[in-house]
Each structure stands twice: as C-alpha cells, then as structure tokens.
Enzyme design. Structure first.
Site, short mmCIF file in Angstrom:
data_model
loop_
_atom_site.label_atom_id
_atom_site.label_comp_id
_atom_site.label_asym_id
_atom_site.label_seq_id
_atom_site.Cartn_x
_atom_site.Cartn_y
_atom_site.Cartn_z
N LYS A 167 7.07 -5.60 46.78
CA LYS A 167 6.50 -4.88 47.90
C LYS A 167 5.16 -5.47 48.35
CE LYS A 167 8.88 -0.78 46.19
NZ LYS A 167 9.18 -1.20 44.81
N GLY A 192 14.58 7.19 42.99
CA GLY A 192 14.35 8.54 42.48
C GLY A 192 15.57 9.43 42.56
N TYR A 245 2.72 -1.15 40.42
CA TYR A 245 3.20 -0.62 39.15
C TYR A 245 2.44 -1.24 37.98
CZ TYR A 245 7.19 0.75 42.10
OH TYR A 245 7.99 1.26 43.11
N PHE A 304 17.00 11.17 40.49
CA PHE A 304 16.86 12.39 39.68
C PHE A 304 15.65 13.22 40.13
CE2 PHE A 304 18.65 9.09 36.76
CZ PHE A 304 19.96 9.57 36.76
N ASP A 336 14.07 -3.96 41.16
CA ASP A 336 12.97 -3.69 42.07
C ASP A 336 11.66 -3.57 41.30
OD1 ASP A 336 11.79 -2.73 44.71
OD2 ASP A 336 11.30 -1.07 43.37
#
Length: 342
Positions: A86, A238, A61, A240, A56
């Site tokens: 995206k 995410g 980013y 974590f 992804d």
C-alpha cells in the site's frame, strides 16, 4: 499441511488470477498481540504450502515489520505468487517511542513513525521504499491505504484527497502503464470513499475490510453493484469483522457492542442447527458476490491458518443459506452461495 485445490478469480480486467483465499499480514506484524518473527514467517510459508497465492501487506503494519517478514517468507520460494502492498504512509525513523505524537496498536514496532502522503512524489517514494523493505523486485497490486473521512476526519481528508486527485492517482496509473505494477486500487475500511474514487478514474481492485461480511452487508449497494459495472474486483478483508464472527467479542478493532454480540449469537445458533461452524459460513459467504475475487483473513500462526483451512473446506448445506435469508440475517438482494438471492 496438505495443499487445498483453490479456485482462482481474475482481478478486474488484468491478467492476475488470485486464489479465492488470501493471507493478510497485519496480525503477523503484532497488532494488539506479539507474534514472534519466526512464527510470522512460518505462517506465510504455510500459506504457500497450502496453495494460497495471494498475500497482502502494508508499510503501516508494524511500521515496516510486516513487509520485512512477508518478503523474507516469499523471497526464495519458486511458487507463483501475487503480492499487494500500500501507499499513503511514508515511514520516518524515530529514536524513541516518545517521538511519536499518536497512539498505535503495534507491539514492539520497528523504530519508525508514519507520515501521511498521497502526493505523486509520496506514492512513488512509498513504492520504492516498499520494494526495499520486501527485498523483492515486483509488487503486483498497489493500494491507496486508509484514505477517507473515517481515518482522517472531513477537513484533513479533503487535503489528502486533493493530493491523490492532483498527483497520487497519476503516479499509480504511470506505475501500472510501465508494467511496474499490474493492478491499482484502494485499501480502506469504509466503502463510501470508494464511490468517490470512481469519480477520479478507473481502478482494478479494492480491498474493503469489514463492510461485506456475514455480519454486515452495507456495501452491497451502491458500491458492489458499481464494481460490477466498472469491472473492478473486491478483496474482502476482515471477513470475521475483527474477530466478532470468531467469537472473540471484538468488532472493528474494539470491544463489540451489545447489538453486535446478539447478532453474532443469532448467526451462531442458526449455523449450529446445521452443524456448521460460524467461522466457516463467514469465510465462504462473501465469494457468492460476483465482484469479490478473494477473501483475506489474517491468521497469526500456522495452527490458526490450519483452522481457517478447515473452515474453508467445510461443506455447507444449502439449507443454512436459506435459513439465514428467511430469518433476514442478511440484507435483501444479497447473493448467497447456494445460488439464491436473499
């Protein structure tokens, strides 16, 4: 790095089959901490070597950096692979950092600024620009990125939501109908907006970061239960919680508050009773839910990926999941990997 025999899961009702473990690229684009470009490319290549088939990325980013690096790593590899990026942010060139009127967390980003655009034309333009940055001819999954009140505030989000409802969603469905993409969805940090998305129409998959983890199951109902009814899959980003479940003291992109630190300590102590690393339990937990098709961590190096794979391959005794349920460390109704429901 030896390949792991990953199981795959179908994305919604599409023909896409993703490995249960994926690889995200926000970290590779130097969020908060610089990651050398060669290291980023090597991390993606190591994921392919390990047997991961789902990757992804997003224009946001590093303002183009991640798409370039992921494309570099995937471009000439023959292995079957599934790629998502995206829409919702277009990139506009800037001559200096001073031209940006907002703060950001990227170290040495590319010389662009982000412009939100969820219109029909904006979605189509974003898709074409992403293909160019990636240097690839196909994007498999297209997510609407970071639409919602948490990102934009109520007033501005109403404007962006209207753009999506009146044009952006149509662009996505046209891209899918033409075969240019195979699946469409949203990629966000808040599950509430995904319930609104169901009112717009049908979606194949959602990338939801941080809201269905060992630390937090707020999206269990009504969101995940609705996904099962609507045949929509969920990629758990995410896993974590921004590092909290890796013991970093961070949570959702900021310093963890005391109640989160205490909950992580309790979870860690329970895992230690069974000789299980907390990271292993966090990584394996979300897949017990039938709506979840993939867990998407974001390692910043091949060595960090190696550690994640070690957690992935850790055998976890059923007793640990029983203990977490009995001590009410997971929400009632949460499906667990040992087949039990909390």
């Amino acid at each position: 790095m030896s390949a792991t025999k990953f199981k795959t899961r179908r994305v919604g009702t599409t023909n896409l089959e993703v490995t249960e473990l994926g690889l995200g690229s926000a970290t590779l684009a130097s969020i908060f901490q610089a990651v050398p470009d060669d290291q980023a490319r090597a991390t993606v290549s190591a994921g392919l070597d390990a047997g991961i088939n789902y990757f992804d990325t997003a224009p946001q980013y590093g303002y183009g950096r991640a798409e370039h690096l992921v494309g570099d790593a995937l471009r000439f590899r023959p292995e079957p692979k599934i790629l998502s990026t995206k829409v919702g942010r277009l990139l506009r060139p800037v001559q200096s950092e001073a031209e940006r009127d907002y703060g950001h967390a990227w170290v040495n980003p590319f010389p662009f600024e982000q412009v939100y655009d969820y219109t029909y034309a904006g979605v189509m333009k974003s898709y074409e620009h992403s293909l160019a940055r990636l240097g690839l001819s196909k994007i498999d999954i297209l997510f609407v990125h970071d639409i919602g009140v948490a990102t934009h505030g109520a007033e501005q989000n109403a404007i962006y939501w209207r753009q999506l409802a009146e044009g952006g969603y149509r662009a996505l469905t046209e891209l899918k109908a033409s075969g240019k993409v195979s699946a469409i969805g949203l990629g966000v940090n808040e599950w509430e907006v995904l319930m609104d998305a169901f009112e717009l129409g049908d979606w194949d998959v959602f990338l939801l970061a941080g809201r269905y983890t060992l630390l937090e199951q707020t999206s269990l109902n009504p969101f995940l239960s609705t996904c099962l009814k609507r045949n929509a899959s969920v990629v758990v980003g995410g896993p974590f919680n921004g590092g909290a479940l890796m013991g970093t003291g961070m949570w959702n992109y900021a310093k963890a508050p005391e109640h989160v630190i205490q909950r992580v300590a309790d979870l860690n102590a329970t895992c230690a009773e069974f000789g299980v690393p907390l990271g292993a339990a966090a990584l394996q937990f979300p897949l017990a839910h039938k709506a979840v098709c993939n867990v998407l961590p974001g390692p910043k190096s091949p060595a960090e990926l190696d550690g994640i794979l070690n957690w992935w391959n850790t055998k976890i005794p059923d007793g640990l999941w029983d203990a977490l349920a009995d001590r009410k460390f997971v929400a009632p109704g949460t499906p667990l990997p040992n087949g039990r429901t909390a």
